[in-house]
Design an enzyme around this catalytic site. Structure first.
Site, short mmCIF file in Angstrom:
data_model
loop_
_atom_site.label_atom_id
_atom_site.label_comp_id
_atom_site.label_asym_id
_atom_site.label_seq_id
_atom_site.Cartn_x
_atom_site.Cartn_y
_atom_site.Cartn_z
N HIS A 1 0.84 -1.21 0.00
CA HIS A 1 0.00 0.00 0.00
C HIS A 1 0.87 1.25 0.00
CE1 HIS A 1 -2.94 -2.74 2.37
NE2 HIS A 1 -3.39 -2.66 1.14
N LYS B 1 -18.58 -6.00 7.71
CA LYS B 1 -17.39 -6.79 8.03
C LYS B 1 -16.82 -6.36 9.36
CE LYS B 1 -14.94 -8.03 3.75
NZ LYS B 1 -13.72 -7.65 3.02
N ARG C 1 -1.51 -5.85 -8.54
CA ARG C 1 -0.39 -6.71 -8.14
C ARG C 1 -0.11 -7.80 -9.14
NH1 ARG C 1 -2.96 -8.26 -2.67
NH2 ARG C 1 -4.71 -8.00 -4.09
N SER D 1 -2.98 -7.88 3.09
CA SER D 1 -3.15 -7.63 4.53
C SER D 1 -3.46 -8.94 5.26
CB SER D 1 -4.28 -6.63 4.75
OG SER D 1 -3.94 -5.40 4.18
N1 COA Z 1 -0.19 -4.01 -2.00
C1 COA Z 1 -0.48 -4.97 -1.11
N2 COA Z 1 -1.73 -5.43 -0.91
C2 COA Z 1 -2.71 -4.89 -1.64
C3 COA Z 1 -2.48 -3.89 -2.59
C4 COA Z 1 -1.15 -3.46 -2.76
N3 COA Z 1 -0.83 -2.51 -3.66
N4 COA Z 1 -3.66 -3.57 -3.15
C5 COA Z 1 -4.59 -4.33 -2.58
N5 COA Z 1 -4.01 -5.13 -1.67
C6 COA Z 1 -4.68 -6.16 -0.87
C7 COA Z 1 -5.21 -5.67 0.43
O1 COA Z 1 -4.21 -5.76 1.41
C8 COA Z 1 -6.36 -6.61 0.66
O2 COA Z 1 -5.85 -7.81 1.22
P1 COA Z 1 -6.77 -8.82 2.05
O3 COA Z 1 -7.92 -9.21 1.17
O4 COA Z 1 -5.83 -9.89 2.33
O5 COA Z 1 -7.20 -8.07 3.27
C9 COA Z 1 -6.85 -6.95 -0.73
O6 COA Z 1 -5.80 -6.62 -1.59
C10 COA Z 1 -8.08 -6.21 -1.15
O7 COA Z 1 -7.89 -4.84 -0.88
P2 COA Z 1 -9.01 -4.01 -0.11
O8 COA Z 1 -8.46 -2.68 0.13
O9 COA Z 1 -9.49 -4.74 1.07
O10 COA Z 1 -10.23 -4.04 -1.05
P3 COA Z 1 -10.47 -3.71 -2.55
O11 COA Z 1 -9.23 -3.40 -3.32
O12 COA Z 1 -11.24 -4.86 -3.00
O13 COA Z 1 -11.39 -2.38 -2.56
C11 COA Z 1 -12.53 -0.46 -1.81
C12 COA Z 1 -11.57 -1.60 -1.45
C13 COA Z 1 -12.65 0.41 -0.59
C14 COA Z 1 -11.93 0.34 -2.94
C15 COA Z 1 -13.89 -1.03 -2.28
O14 COA Z 1 -14.28 -2.07 -1.43
C16 COA Z 1 -14.96 0.03 -2.29
O15 COA Z 1 -14.94 0.92 -3.11
N6 COA Z 1 -15.91 -0.05 -1.33
C17 COA Z 1 -16.96 0.93 -1.14
C18 COA Z 1 -18.31 0.39 -1.57
C19 COA Z 1 -18.46 0.54 -3.05
O16 COA Z 1 -18.35 1.63 -3.61
N7 COA Z 1 -18.76 -0.59 -3.70
C20 COA Z 1 -18.92 -0.64 -5.11
C21 COA Z 1 -17.57 -0.79 -5.76
S1 COA Z 1 -17.76 -0.84 -7.49
#
Ligand code: COA
Length: 160
Positions: A18, A42, A91, A129
């Site tokens: 991150h 969650k 990634r 994570s």
């Molecule tokens: N380096 C290391 N790990 C990374 C990373 C990076 N560059 N990018 C993502 N990850 C990992 C995270 O650590 C996480 O790991 P885990 O699943 O083991 O906990 C995983 O990838 C997913 O990342 P996370 O941040 O949990 O979720 P996401 O990328 O799926 O999206 C939001 C998060 C907040 C952007 C998304 O859930 C969101 O927009 N939510 C709001 C509701 C919404 O608008 N929904 C409609 C979306 S279209």
């Protein structure tokens, strides 16, 4: 033009992967808002306050980065803040389909919204994570996976 972008995520907890994306976004854009998702469906390992605190410390030296939390739809939050660009890390190919789907859905919800993907640093392509949580909870060494300044606090919280 003053360009503000948003780096959203769960950050449960923040990892070096991150931090790599946030640091590079901070070099490319004028202002970076790191937005921590508050997901009532969650139960995160780290509370919203803890995740924000760890992120604040991790990005300490970056003056154009701020940490906030948000609830609900990201597309709506961006609209409310007047931010038109999301920055996310890719990634591996396996991230692509899901990220592409989210980018398209976000654009449907808010047509002004663009998503920019940064290729993750080679050292972070395997990192997540949940992997950090699992390794630390079993007493493994996570010093190569999380920022040094927050390492001890993460370990302390996750040690069983
Ligand atoms: N380096 C290391 N790990 C990374 C990373 C990076 N560059 N990018 C993502 N990850 C990992 C995270 O650590 C996480 O790991 P885990 O699943 O083991 O906990 C995983 O990838 C997913 O990342 P996370 O941040 O949990 O979720 P996401 O990328 O799926 O999206 C939001 C998060 C907040 C952007 C998304 O859930 C969101 O927009 N939510 C709001 C509701 C919404 O608008 N929904 C409609 C979306 S279209």
């Amino acid at each position: 033009m003053n360009k503000t972008v948003i780096c959203p995520g769960s950050f449960d907890p923040v990892t070096l992967g991150h931090l790599d994306i946030i640091t590079r976004a901070a070099k490319m854009f004028d202002r970076v808002i790191v937005a921590v998702l508050v997901n009532s469906a969650k139960t995160p390992t780290f509370s919203t306050e803890e995740r924000i605190e760890l992120l604040r410390e991790a990005v300490g030296g970056l003056e154009n980065v701020e940490i906030v939390s948000f609830k609900g739809l990201l597309a709506e939050y961006c609209k409310k803040c007047g931010v038109g660009t999301i920055v996310k890390g890719l990634r591996a190919v396996s991230d692509f389909e899901y990220e592409f789907q989210m980018a398209l859905a976000n654009k449907k919800l808010n047509p002004e919204l663009e998503t920019v993907f940064l290729a993750a640093d080679a050292d972070s392509t395997f990192l997540s994570s949940s992997m950090v949580r699992e390794i630390a909870s079993m007493g493994g060494d996570i010093s190569n996976f999380v920022p040094a300044c927050v390492h001890d606090r993460i370990v302390e919280r996750l040690r069983k």
